[in-house]
Scaffold this active site. Structure first.
Site, mmCIF file in Angstrom:
data_model
loop_
_atom_site.group_PDB
_atom_site.id
_atom_site.type_symbol
_atom_site.label_atom_id
_atom_site.label_comp_id
_atom_site.label_asym_id
_atom_site.label_seq_id
_atom_site.Cartn_x
_atom_site.Cartn_y
_atom_site.Cartn_z
ATOM 1 N N HIS A 226 36.916 14.164 3.434
ATOM 2 C CA HIS A 226 35.841 13.206 3.103
ATOM 3 C C HIS A 226 34.510 13.954 3.284
ATOM 4 C CE1 HIS A 226 33.860 9.459 2.505
ATOM 5 N NE2 HIS A 226 34.133 8.830 3.643
ATOM 6 N N HIS A 269 38.636 14.417 -6.671
ATOM 7 C CA HIS A 269 38.137 13.111 -6.231
ATOM 8 C C HIS A 269 39.177 12.046 -6.521
ATOM 9 C CE1 HIS A 269 35.478 9.659 -5.655
ATOM 10 N NE2 HIS A 269 34.764 10.505 -4.939
ATOM 11 N N ASP A 322 29.980 17.137 -2.949
ATOM 12 C CA ASP A 322 29.888 17.952 -1.732
ATOM 13 C C ASP A 322 29.719 19.432 -2.044
ATOM 14 O OD1 ASP A 322 30.133 15.887 0.189
ATOM 15 O OD2 ASP A 322 32.227 15.696 -0.363
HETATM 16 N N1 COA Z 1 42.137 21.820 -4.486
HETATM 17 C C1 COA Z 1 43.360 22.073 -4.975
HETATM 18 N N2 COA Z 1 44.158 21.120 -5.483
HETATM 19 C C2 COA Z 1 43.687 19.868 -5.516
HETATM 20 C C3 COA Z 1 42.407 19.541 -5.042
HETATM 21 C C4 COA Z 1 41.629 20.568 -4.506
HETATM 22 N N3 COA Z 1 40.420 20.324 -4.009
HETATM 23 N N4 COA Z 1 42.206 18.211 -5.204
HETATM 24 C C5 COA Z 1 43.319 17.727 -5.758
HETATM 25 N N5 COA Z 1 44.199 18.716 -5.936
HETATM 26 C C6 COA Z 1 45.549 18.592 -6.481
HETATM 27 C C7 COA Z 1 46.429 17.864 -5.491
HETATM 28 O O1 COA Z 1 47.030 18.762 -4.581
HETATM 29 C C8 COA Z 1 47.425 17.212 -6.396
HETATM 30 O O2 COA Z 1 48.387 18.161 -6.788
HETATM 31 P P1 COA Z 1 49.965 17.765 -6.818
HETATM 32 O O3 COA Z 1 50.040 16.654 -7.811
HETATM 33 O O4 COA Z 1 50.603 19.035 -7.231
HETATM 34 O O5 COA Z 1 50.300 17.332 -5.431
HETATM 35 C C9 COA Z 1 46.619 16.874 -7.634
HETATM 36 O O6 COA Z 1 45.492 17.752 -7.612
HETATM 37 C C10 COA Z 1 46.120 15.455 -7.691
HETATM 38 O O7 COA Z 1 45.434 15.143 -6.505
HETATM 39 P P2 COA Z 1 44.833 13.681 -6.318
HETATM 40 O O8 COA Z 1 45.944 12.690 -6.317
HETATM 41 O O9 COA Z 1 43.764 13.512 -7.337
HETATM 42 O O10 COA Z 1 44.179 13.771 -4.894
HETATM 43 P P3 COA Z 1 43.847 12.578 -3.902
HETATM 44 O O11 COA Z 1 43.226 11.451 -4.642
HETATM 45 O O12 COA Z 1 45.015 12.232 -3.079
HETATM 46 O O13 COA Z 1 42.784 13.293 -2.950
HETATM 47 C C11 COA Z 1 40.773 14.410 -2.416
HETATM 48 C C12 COA Z 1 41.429 13.334 -3.311
HETATM 49 C C13 COA Z 1 39.266 14.315 -2.621
HETATM 50 C C14 COA Z 1 41.082 14.096 -0.943
HETATM 51 C C15 COA Z 1 41.301 15.788 -2.817
HETATM 52 O O14 COA Z 1 40.907 16.066 -4.140
HETATM 53 C C16 COA Z 1 40.827 16.873 -1.868
HETATM 54 O O15 COA Z 1 41.439 17.107 -0.827
HETATM 55 N N6 COA Z 1 39.693 17.577 -2.202
HETATM 56 C C17 COA Z 1 39.148 18.589 -1.328
HETATM 57 C C18 COA Z 1 38.285 17.952 -0.254
HETATM 58 C C19 COA Z 1 37.025 17.364 -0.807
HETATM 59 O O16 COA Z 1 36.302 18.010 -1.553
HETATM 60 N N7 COA Z 1 36.735 16.133 -0.381
HETATM 61 C C20 COA Z 1 35.520 15.432 -0.779
HETATM 62 C C21 COA Z 1 35.825 14.323 -1.719
HETATM 63 S S1 COA Z 1 34.328 13.581 -2.348
#
Ligand code: COA
Length: 381
Positions: A226, A269, A322
């Site tokens: 987050h 996201h 971010d």
């Molecule tokens: N780096 C690498 N892979 C990523 C990714 C990232 N930052 N964000 C998503 N993915 C991948 C996931 O591992 C997933 O792969 P899979 O289907 O093989 O398991 C796929 O993309 C879909 O992910 P999604 O379902 O969209 O993620 P989520 O909704 O559960 O999680 C976040 C959303 C924001 C927590 C996630 O994108 C993340 O951890 N981002 C990095 C942290 C971040 O920047 N947070 C700030 C958010 S505003």
């Protein structure tokens, strides 16, 4: 016999589920709207104090309302002497993260807030304004102590964001830096039922108090999935920079990260699958600071652009807000561990608006769980 239901993968984390109504904010693929105003409109035409008024008080301030609101905030910035003593004790420890320090600071403030246990609308408006005004003072005091400098008093001649930068450094920011901080706080102010706001609403739904809900929200925002992502995004860029200095290149770093199934911070996201509306706005403003800094600033934006290009080409994942916030705060010379506290300085407006909305039409938030444990068995074997 107990039956267990298979858990669908995409139901984890409440993904895709609408869990309530709000009048405060709308988040979807094509827009981000605070009480009817689009984020690009607010970032271009409003100040953070105007957005704070919009969120907390509930409407666009008239010129006289805005003057009163700003004057009131300027008068509320001081923090208790006892809290300064606590900050002097915990901030230099090298252990306490500034988010943990801020969580303690807000909890401490609650013990001196005359309205702390009063959940009426009037009392909550007063508490929200105190928190908004005092959080920058806590952040600044803590940073000055960490830097081994003598903390400065808040400056009532400065607007909210210029004062925040003043309290953190003891230096008056130039116009561009104050403006860029203002824009970043507008972009960070509100985002409907994100994890920290939802946490705050769950706490508020028990009819607990605003300070308790804000402390819980700070705890949720701290995590790297987050709000903590703005710090981790910049640390990742530093890691890539060091990797390049040792003879590697960005593409090789990224490939290794993909092979290790590592999350790239500042990307992805839950809602925005085609890009985060805030990221482009933040990059434009941050880039202006980088241009002023010169090659040492611009290099972080060039590196970031390369990382974003590879991430889009290889994974079709866009940067979120971010990512440019991390770059921007870095070129502004702000210490990395303060990036998430700056997010708090903004999001406290949204949190307080949601806590008040929850309290005005409350039903305790208590969902059900799908039991997946052992079958019924006897303790005596
Ligand atoms: N780096 C690498 N892979 C990523 C990714 C990232 N930052 N964000 C998503 N993915 C991948 C996931 O591992 C997933 O792969 P899979 O289907 O093989 O398991 C796929 O993309 C879909 O992910 P999604 O379902 O969209 O993620 P989520 O909704 O559960 O999680 C976040 C959303 C924001 C927590 C996630 O994108 C993340 O951890 N981002 C990095 C942290 C971040 O920047 N947070 C700030 C958010 S505003």
């Amino acid at each position: 016999m107990t039956t267990t239901m298979p858990k669908p993968k995409d139901a984890r984390g409440l993904a895709g589920q609408t869990i309530g109504d709000t009048e405060i904010c709308s988040v979807n693929q094509t827009s981000l709207i605070y009480r009817g105003y689009e984020i690009a409109d607010l970032a271009a035409n409003a100040t953070f104090e105007e957005v704070a008024h919009l969120l907390i008080v509930g409407h666009k301030a008239s010129p006289s309302e805005l003057k009163d609101f700003k004057d009131e905030l300027r008068g509320l910035r001081e923090i208790p002497e006892g809290l300064k003593t606590v900050l002097r004790e915990i901030a230099p420890s090298g252990v306490a993260h500034p988010m943990a320090i801020l969580r303690t600071g807000v909890s401490y403030l609650s013990h001196f807030d005359p309205d702390v246990e009063d959940n009426s609308s009037d009392a909550e408006h007063r508490k929200a304004k105190r928190l908004l005004a005092q959080i920058p003072t806590i952040i600044g005091y803590g940073q000055m102590v960490r830097d081994g400098k003598t903390p400065v008093d808040p400056d009532p001649s400065l607007d909210h964001c210029a004062n925040l930068l003043w309290c953190m450094s003891g230096e008056r920011p130039d116009e561009l830096r104050a403006k860029v901080m203002d824009v970043s706080l507008i972009l960070y102010a509100e985002h409907d039922f994100n994890a920290s706001t939802f946490t705050g609403r769950v706490i508020a739904s028990t009819m607990s108090d605003m300070h308790s809900a804000v402390c819980g929200a700070i705890g949720a925002l701290k995590g790297e999935l987050h709000g903590g992502a703005n710090e981790k995004a910049m640390e990742m860029l530093q890691e890539i920079d060091a990797y390049i200095a040792e003879g590697g290149n960005t593409a090789a770093f990224m490939q290794k990260a993909f092979d290790e199934k590592r999350k790239l911070m500042g990307f992805g996201h839950r809602v925005y699958k085609n890009g985060d509306h805030r990221a482009g706005i933040m990059r434009e403003w941050g880039y202006q600071v980088a241009e002023k800094v010169g090659p040492e600033g611009l290099k972080w934006f060039a590196l970031g652009d390369e990382v974003k290009r590879i991430m889009l080409e290889e994974k079709s994942i866009h940067a979120n807000v971010d990512f440019p916030c991390g770059q921007t705060y870095y070129v502004m010379g702000i210490p990395v561990p303060q990036y998430t506290p700056l997010f708090v300085a903004a999001r406290v407006t949204g949190w307080c608006a949601h806590i008040m909305e929850q309290h005005r039409d409350n039903r305790i938030i208590r969902p059900l769980a799908n039991y997946s444990g052992p079958e019924l068995r006897s303790w005596q074997g």
